[in-house]
Design a protein around this motif. Structure first.
Motif, PDB file in Angstrom:
ATOM      1  N   VAL A  58      19.850  29.574 -21.351  1.00  0.00           N
ATOM      2  CA  VAL A  58      20.559  30.533 -22.191  1.00  0.00           C
ATOM      3  C   VAL A  58      21.864  30.957 -21.516  1.00  0.00           C
ATOM      4  O   VAL A  58      22.914  31.044 -22.171  1.00  0.00           O
ATOM      5  N   ALA A  59      21.813  31.192 -20.212  1.00  0.00           N
ATOM      6  CA  ALA A  59      23.027  31.562 -19.476  1.00  0.00           C
ATOM      7  C   ALA A  59      24.040  30.418 -19.493  1.00  0.00           C
ATOM      8  O   ALA A  59      25.253  30.649 -19.614  1.00  0.00           O
ATOM      9  N   ARG A  60      23.549  29.193 -19.386  1.00  0.00           N
ATOM     10  CA  ARG A  60      24.445  28.033 -19.448  1.00  0.00           C
ATOM     11  C   ARG A  60      25.130  27.944 -20.814  1.00  0.00           C
ATOM     12  O   ARG A  60      26.322  27.652 -20.911  1.00  0.00           O
ATOM     13  N   GLY A  90      27.719  30.689 -20.986  1.00  0.00           N
ATOM     14  CA  GLY A  90      28.868  30.325 -20.161  1.00  0.00           C
ATOM     15  C   GLY A  90      29.760  29.308 -20.838  1.00  0.00           C
ATOM     16  O   GLY A  90      30.997  29.394 -20.775  1.00  0.00           O
ATOM     17  N   ASP A  91      29.145  28.350 -21.513  1.00  0.00           N
ATOM     18  CA  ASP A  91      29.919  27.346 -22.243  1.00  0.00           C
ATOM     19  C   ASP A  91      30.720  28.003 -23.369  1.00  0.00           C
ATOM     20  O   ASP A  91      31.897  27.679 -23.587  1.00  0.00           O
ATOM     21  N   MET A  92      30.083  28.942 -24.075  1.00  0.00           N
ATOM     22  CA  MET A  92      30.785  29.641 -25.140  1.00  0.00           C
ATOM     23  C   MET A  92      31.937  30.470 -24.576  1.00  0.00           C
ATOM     24  O   MET A  92      33.011  30.561 -25.186  1.00  0.00           O
ATOM     25  N   LEU A  93      31.747  31.069 -23.405  1.00  0.00           N
ATOM     26  CA  LEU A  93      32.755  31.954 -22.836  1.00  0.00           C
ATOM     27  C   LEU A  93      34.051  31.219 -22.526  1.00  0.00           C
ATOM     28  O   LEU A  93      35.145  31.691 -22.870  1.00  0.00           O
ATOM     29  N   HIS A 123      12.060  25.314 -21.720  1.00  0.00           N
ATOM     30  CA  HIS A 123      12.807  24.316 -22.465  1.00  0.00           C
ATOM     31  C   HIS A 123      12.457  22.935 -21.932  1.00  0.00           C
ATOM     32  O   HIS A 123      12.482  22.693 -20.725  1.00  0.00           O
ATOM     33  N   LEU A 124      12.171  22.006 -22.841  1.00  0.00           N
ATOM     34  CA  LEU A 124      11.842  20.651 -22.424  1.00  0.00           C
ATOM     35  C   LEU A 124      13.013  19.703 -22.652  1.00  0.00           C
ATOM     36  O   LEU A 124      13.360  18.927 -21.781  1.00  0.00           O
ATOM     37  N   VAL A 125      13.579  19.731 -23.821  1.00  0.00           N
ATOM     38  CA  VAL A 125      14.698  18.855 -24.142  1.00  0.00           C
ATOM     39  C   VAL A 125      15.897  19.749 -24.408  1.00  0.00           C
ATOM     40  O   VAL A 125      15.993  20.364 -25.458  1.00  0.00           O
ATOM     41  N   GLY A 126      16.808  19.839 -23.454  1.00  0.00           N
ATOM     42  CA  GLY A 126      17.889  20.800 -23.581  1.00  0.00           C
ATOM     43  C   GLY A 126      19.254  20.186 -23.684  1.00  0.00           C
ATOM     44  O   GLY A 126      20.227  20.796 -23.286  1.00  0.00           O
ATOM     45  N   PHE A 127      19.361  18.911 -24.199  1.00  0.00           N
ATOM     46  CA  PHE A 127      20.680  18.293 -24.237  1.00  0.00           C
ATOM     47  C   PHE A 127      21.630  19.132 -25.080  1.00  0.00           C
ATOM     48  O   PHE A 127      21.360  19.485 -26.208  1.00  0.00           O
ATOM     49  N   PHE A 128      22.767  19.465 -24.466  1.00  0.00           N
ATOM     50  CA  PHE A 128      23.785  20.307 -25.099  1.00  0.00           C
ATOM     51  C   PHE A 128      23.158  21.556 -25.718  1.00  0.00           C
ATOM     52  O   PHE A 128      23.444  21.925 -26.846  1.00  0.00           O
ATOM     53  N   ASN A 129      22.278  22.200 -24.914  1.00  0.00           N
ATOM     54  CA  ASN A 129      21.651  23.457 -25.330  1.00  0.00           C
ATOM     55  C   ASN A 129      21.072  23.347 -26.737  1.00  0.00           C
ATOM     56  O   ASN A 129      21.351  24.161 -27.613  1.00  0.00           O
TER      57      ASN A 129
END
Length: 611
Positions: free
Chosen positions: A270-272, A275-278, A326-332
């Motif tokens: 979630v933080a990642r 951060g990407d959105m920021l 989370h198991l599959v988190g490609f590109f959140n």
């Protein structure tokens, strides 16, 4: 002939009318370009839904294995139904997937346009630019081409937000019932829409309660109560059917993703995502500086409620995902649909705050009105260009790479064995190989197996007994066979090898097994592992190694085994032996990379020529 002032006014009108749509169309063309370049290959998880849908279209029901029990192991029940309907109509997989996503994308564009018009009363450059950045982002094009439910869910959840705004504005029974229907489809698409809908309901309930207490509007609270009563009624009816069909309510994927909520295992992804959105939003700082923060627009005292409708459901949704594994988190993947609301909020802020007009006026003092317009266009193009440049290295053919170099040769070999659904594969990754080969599959993680899902407590020993007691025919995975004569992990020299210690006994590497091994001690993990190692030694033929294309750590690899007394053993050993790269007995497990050979496109072309 136009006067100079009239010409300038006409130029400004054309600028305001067409440039916003040029930005949107340009962003969509970029997404189309990426689709043409990187599309056509789906992640393994997509094939889970596709396999369920294929069986449903064939009249077998929602089952994972032919003649198996009903299983709900896909992320999206709605997408399973959509794929099944498409297959029933005779559409191919590629046509089905891209037709769904094309219709979803067209719907999303219309929904977002109507949303911005609802919030700001117009659609100008300031409103269009954030949406263009959303459509042109690498994550959007990846999810657009993933064959999964992400775009459909994104479209539905955006429609839910728009409908809630309409209900807030017009207070009509049509909007109230429409919200119930849209939210029901959101839940059908992904059950984790529930936190979003709860946040939305909380905001609307507070607005309705305040209107009721002040006698300003007593109808709204009745409309809202009926809306959510209808939603609950539809939901309970659906859950009753699910229980009668599957024997349970929550899908297996929830059991796999769930972990101890107080552990907050989802904080990092979630933080990642945030951060990407920021940093993406930061590209629009030149416009944010010129926002008139005093705006209230045409909605007056409704602005706080509208802001809450935008912010609270998203916050509740993301808070929920901090508590899951989370198991599959490609590109959140799981958080990603919430990205659209960040861009909606930015469009609302920049447009209502007159950011482009204020920047244009400021620059116009030195550059003239035409120069001001050029500067605004330059800021927009620079933001899009910088995002594109930063994204360019992140959009790679990783879906196709893992399929071509790993899944395809194995699936084709299994298909050539002609075992079909009578053959059973044990493999942690559940999608492409069984879909193409037609093999039955036991997924040790439990996503597609009701016994292994964790609904009923099962010990590690019982888990292994269930898997191997089912007499599967093929094993594909990272576990080597035990050393000769070893009856426990303590007396097996192979256990002390760097590979076993670094790869197989480190729970952090196998995140998908966290629900199973996360709280186990080292000795308990060793005992469970060695049961599998002894099984492979005592009853299985070691065919060879087929390295994993994306090893992490570098030493992670895969081995192929065939059960000795399988009725298909001879054919399976022959076919699978063609795709392995070296015998397992030649591997030094203290230096596994020494002598390892990986498949490449040339080696696979030569392999294909043999057949």
């Amino acid at each position: 002939m136009m006067m100079p002032e009239e010409a300038r006014a006409e130029a400004l009108r054309m600028f305001r009318k067409y440039v916003p749509w040029l930005l949107i169309v340009g962003a969509l063309l970029l997404a189309a370009f990426r689709s043409a370049r990187f599309g056509g290959y789906f992640p393994d998880d997509a094939y889970i839904t596709i396999r369920f849908a294929e069986h449903l279209s064939q009249g077998l029901g929602i089952v994972w294995n032919v003649d198996g029990p009903p299983v709900e192991g896909s992320t999206s029940f709605l997408q399973t139904l959509l794929y099944a309907a498409a297959f029933k109509l005779g559409l191919s997989l590629a046509v089905s997937s891209y037709a769904m996503n094309t219709l979803g994308l067209a719907s999303l564009v219309v929904i977002l346009y109507l949303t911005i018009r609802n919030l700001t009363g117009r659609f100008d450059v300031a409103a269009a630019l954030p949406l263009a950045m959303f459509f042109s982002g690498v994550a959007f094009s990846v999810h657009l081409n993933s064959g999964m439910e992400t775009l459909i869910f994104l479209t539905l959840i955006s429609a839910s937000f728009l409908t809630s705004l309409v209900l807030l504005d017009r207070r009509t029974w049509t909007a109230a019932l429409g919200l119930a229907v849209v939210n029901f489809f959101c839940l059908l698409c992904r059950p984790d829409a529930a936190p979003f809908i709860m946040g939305q309901g909380l905001v609307l309930a507070i607005v309705a309660l305040r209107a009721w207490l002040t006698q300003a509007n007593t109808l709204f609270i009745r409309q809202l109560a009926v809306s959510f009563a209808v939603l609950v009624a539809m939901g309970l009816t659906f859950l009753a059917w699910k229980y009668s069909y599957f024997g349970y309510v929550l899908p297996n994927s929830f059991y796999v993703k769930a972990s101890d909520p107080l552990a907050f295992n989802g904080i990092q992804p979630v933080a990642r995502f945030l951060g990407d959105m920021l940093w993406r939003i930061g590209l629009l700082v030149p416009l944010l500086i010129f926002v008139d923060w005093r705006f209230r627009g045409d909605h007056g005292n409704q602005v706080p409620a509208r802001v809450a409708l935008l912010v609270v459901p998203v916050a509740v949704f993301l808070a929920y995902y901090t508590t899951t594994l989370h198991l599959v988190g490609f590109f959140n993947r799981f958080e990603y649909p919430m990205a659209v609301f960040f861009w909606i909020g930015l469009s609302w802020l920049l447009s209502s705050g007159r950011s482009t007009e204020r920047l244009q006026e400021f620059a116009g003092r030195a550059l003239g009105s035409a120069g001001g317009r050029v500067l605004v266009a330059g800021v927009a193009l620079c933001a899009l260009a910088v995002q594109f440049e930063l994204d360019s290295s992140r959009h790679q053919k990783w879906f196709s790479r893992i399929q071509i170099l790993h899944y395809e040769p194995i699936a084709d070999a299994l298909a050539r064995s002609e075992a079909g659904s009578d053959g059973t594969l044990v493999f942690d990754s559940a999608g492409y190989i069984p879909y193409v080969s037609g093999f039955s599959l036991i997924d040790p993680i439990g996503l597609t197996d009701n016994v292994l899902s964790g609904r009923e407590p099962i010990t590690p020993t019982e888990r292994e007994q269930y898997i191997w007691g089912s007499d599967p025919d093929v094993y594909l995975g990272p576990v080597p066979a035990a050393s000769a004569g070893a009856e426990s992990g303590r007396d097996d020299p192979l256990v002390q090898s760097e590979y076993v210690q670094k790869i197989l006994l480190q729970p952090v590497i196998f995140a998908e097994y966290d629900r199973i091994i996360g709280k186990m001690t080292y000795d308990e993990r060793l005992e469970m592992l060695h049961i599998r190692m002894r099984e492979l030694r005592d009853r299985w033929i070691a065919v060879g190694e087929i390295p994993y294309p994306y090893p992490s750590p570098e030493e992670y690899t895969h081995f192929l085994y065939v059960r000795r007394d399988s009725p298909h053993a001879d054919r399976l050993v022959d076919e699978l032996g063609r795709v392995t790269t070296r015998p397992i007995e030649n591997i030094d497990f203290d230096n596994l990379l020494d002598g390892q050979r990986r498949h490449n496109l040339q080696s696979l072309r030569l392999l294909a020529q043999e057949h």
